[in-house]
Design a protein around this motif. Sequence first.
Motif, PDB file in Angstrom:
ATOM      1  N   ASP A   1      -3.682  -0.691  -7.250  1.00 24.28           N
ATOM      2  CA  ASP A   1      -3.367   0.070  -8.465  1.00 24.28           C
ATOM      3  C   ASP A   1      -2.037  -0.343  -9.089  1.00 24.28           C
ATOM      4  OD1 ASP A   1      -5.678   1.657  -8.492  1.00 24.28           O
ATOM      5  OD2 ASP A   1      -4.843   2.988  -6.968  1.00 24.28           O
ATOM      6  N   TYR A   2      -1.009  -0.504  -8.252  1.00 24.17           N
ATOM      7  CA  TYR A   2       0.320  -0.820  -8.777  1.00 24.17           C
ATOM      8  C   TYR A   2       0.337  -2.194  -9.458  1.00 24.17           C
ATOM      9  CZ  TYR A   2       1.864   3.142  -5.951  1.00 24.17           C
ATOM     10  OH  TYR A   2       2.033   4.401  -5.419  1.00 24.17           O
ATOM     11  N   MET A   3      -0.338  -3.166  -8.860  1.00 17.30           N
ATOM     12  CA  MET A   3      -0.408  -4.497  -9.453  1.00 17.30           C
ATOM     13  C   MET A   3      -1.203  -4.467 -10.761  1.00 17.30           C
ATOM     14  SD  MET A   3       1.172  -6.630  -7.356  1.00 17.30           S
ATOM     15  CE  MET A   3       0.492  -8.271  -7.183  1.00 17.30           C
ATOM     16  N   LEU A   4      -2.314  -3.728 -10.751  1.00 12.97           N
ATOM     17  CA  LEU A   4      -3.154  -3.640 -11.936  1.00 12.97           C
ATOM     18  C   LEU A   4      -2.391  -2.999 -13.100  1.00 12.97           C
ATOM     19  CD1 LEU A   4      -6.890  -2.708 -11.977  1.00 12.97           C
ATOM     20  CD2 LEU A   4      -5.364  -1.524 -13.530  1.00 12.97           C
ATOM     21  N   ASN A   5      -1.703  -1.908 -12.822  1.00 16.69           N
ATOM     22  CA  ASN A   5      -0.959  -1.220 -13.884  1.00 16.69           C
ATOM     23  C   ASN A   5       0.152  -2.095 -14.460  1.00 16.69           C
ATOM     24  OD1 ASN A   5      -2.524   1.084 -13.541  1.00 16.69           O
ATOM     25  ND2 ASN A   5      -1.133   1.983 -12.043  1.00 16.69           N
TER      26      ASN A   5
ATOM     27  N   GLU B   1       7.823  -0.408  -7.112  1.00 17.85           N
ATOM     28  CA  GLU B   1       8.933  -1.323  -6.842  1.00 17.85           C
ATOM     29  C   GLU B   1       8.447  -2.608  -6.184  1.00 17.85           C
ATOM     30  OE1 GLU B   1       8.850   1.841  -6.121  1.00 17.85           O
ATOM     31  OE2 GLU B   1      10.439   2.720  -7.372  1.00 17.85           O
ATOM     32  N   ASP B   2       7.475  -2.469  -5.243  1.00 16.96           N
ATOM     33  CA  ASP B   2       6.897  -3.650  -4.601  1.00 16.96           C
ATOM     34  C   ASP B   2       6.210  -4.553  -5.612  1.00 16.96           C
ATOM     35  OD1 ASP B   2       7.800  -2.863  -2.170  1.00 16.96           O
ATOM     36  OD2 ASP B   2       5.848  -2.259  -1.353  1.00 16.96           O
ATOM     37  N   ALA B   3       5.492  -3.939  -6.546  1.00 14.92           N
ATOM     38  CA  ALA B   3       4.784  -4.718  -7.567  1.00 14.92           C
ATOM     39  C   ALA B   3       5.760  -5.474  -8.459  1.00 14.92           C
ATOM     40  CB  ALA B   3       3.904  -3.796  -8.410  1.00 14.92           C
ATOM     41  N   VAL B   4       6.833  -4.813  -8.858  1.00 12.03           N
ATOM     42  CA  VAL B   4       7.842  -5.472  -9.705  1.00 12.03           C
ATOM     43  C   VAL B   4       8.532  -6.591  -8.937  1.00 12.03           C
ATOM     44  CG1 VAL B   4      10.024  -5.141 -10.931  1.00 12.03           C
ATOM     45  CG2 VAL B   4       8.210  -3.431 -11.130  1.00 12.03           C
ATOM     46  N   ALA B   5       8.865  -6.319  -7.670  1.00 13.33           N
ATOM     47  CA  ALA B   5       9.525  -7.342  -6.846  1.00 13.33           C
ATOM     48  C   ALA B   5       8.630  -8.569  -6.684  1.00 13.33           C
ATOM     49  CB  ALA B   5       9.870  -6.757  -5.478  1.00 13.33           C
TER      50      ALA B   5
END
Length: 450
Positions: free
Chosen positions: A88-92, A22-26
């Motif tokens: 990881d979340y940003m990379l994905n 959720e943080d990455a999407v935001a």
Amino acid sequence: ISEKYRDKSSNKMSTRLIASREDAVAYAVSRMPATYGAVCVALKHSLEMMQNAEITSLLDVGAGTGTATWAVNELLKIESNICVENEDYMLNLGQKLMKNEIDNVQWIKKNIITLTLAILLLVLSVVSLFIGAIDINIKNFFMDSQAMEVFVISRLPRLLAILCTGIGISVAGLIMQQLCMNKFVSPTTGATISSAQFGILLALILAPDATIWGRAIFAFVSAIFGTWIFVWFIQRIQYKDIVMVPLVGIMFGNVIGGVTNFLAYKYEVTQALSTWLVGHFSMVLKGRYEIVYLTVPLVILAFIFANHFNIVGMGKDFSKNLGVPYNFVLFAGLTIAAMITASIIVVVGSISYIGLIVPNVVAMFKGDKIRGTLVDTALFGALFVLVCDIIGRVVIMPYELPIELIVGILGSLIFVALLIYRLKHGRKIVSIKLFNEQKEVNNEQEKKYI
């Protein structure tokens, strides 16, 4: 996310900025449009100033969700894109957004610290090749025979000697600190450098016509025995205080230094010995420095036996329980460290502090595990020595200052800071706190998701 970013910047907190999908999407929704526009504008202005530039590859370090890569590919025909991101979340998310949209994209999850050190070392190495009393024109480099001669005989050997010196002494310090279980032990505070100098003195007295390899053998034997005696001595100290052990090493080194100076005065070789008392690279030329290449196989050996050094560093009983021969690994590691130090002393001379401060600075961020910190220690050590050498060459150009002077000034300041830090925090490191906080955040996110 913005509040966490501001807190991290001002208070140097180690909380993860992107702790969930959720943080990455935001982040992507709020920041990608503005970042994309800013990169496009900046790149357009840059391309106007470089009208004939042919740019076909892109390296995006700290790529996030790949915003800059999107912008560059919009304006240029990029054949190869490499995006480096540690989250990881940003990379994905970045991979999903670019799928089937941008060709030839390779996403890499690497430690940005290691990559940054490698890039800085590469850039400064190239810069170092063109710093000196004789100007070398890059455009006419291959047409100028004098420039080629200076490059092959002086500049390139000097750079290789600098890199081997930085890597070698830093790794030697890392090994000694791990085996002695003390962060203030190094070739400087462990009497290794003093012992190597004593060996060179013996070579000057007993075999004055010896070649550099002959002197190296004397230095190897003397450095190995001096380091062994130091460790044998501290093993018999009942109270191994963090400061007491290096103080004992410094006193032991001063005793060896006193004997060295006495014999040098007695046999009138003081002037000849002075070459090895102050470290400098001004005399490094083709045919006179190749012995420093011994550091390469020795560093490889250190990497191979890194896990054994870690186990031995935990104590004799722990090593025996795991079936590791404590004394053999201990003295083998000390021998590697002593040989690395001696091979450098023979060519360059004495350079203090590198083996002390470099492993400590790296350990503050990467931990105490040798296998995990060896590469970063080697890179930072080479970078530190290279920067000091460039400063020494530039300050009073066309003359130069000995690198021992530059390293001594910077190293003493960093040493005092490390001393205060270690006395206050002990072996506590930044990365342990970061890891624990990451683990807690990840566990909480997992529970929420389940």
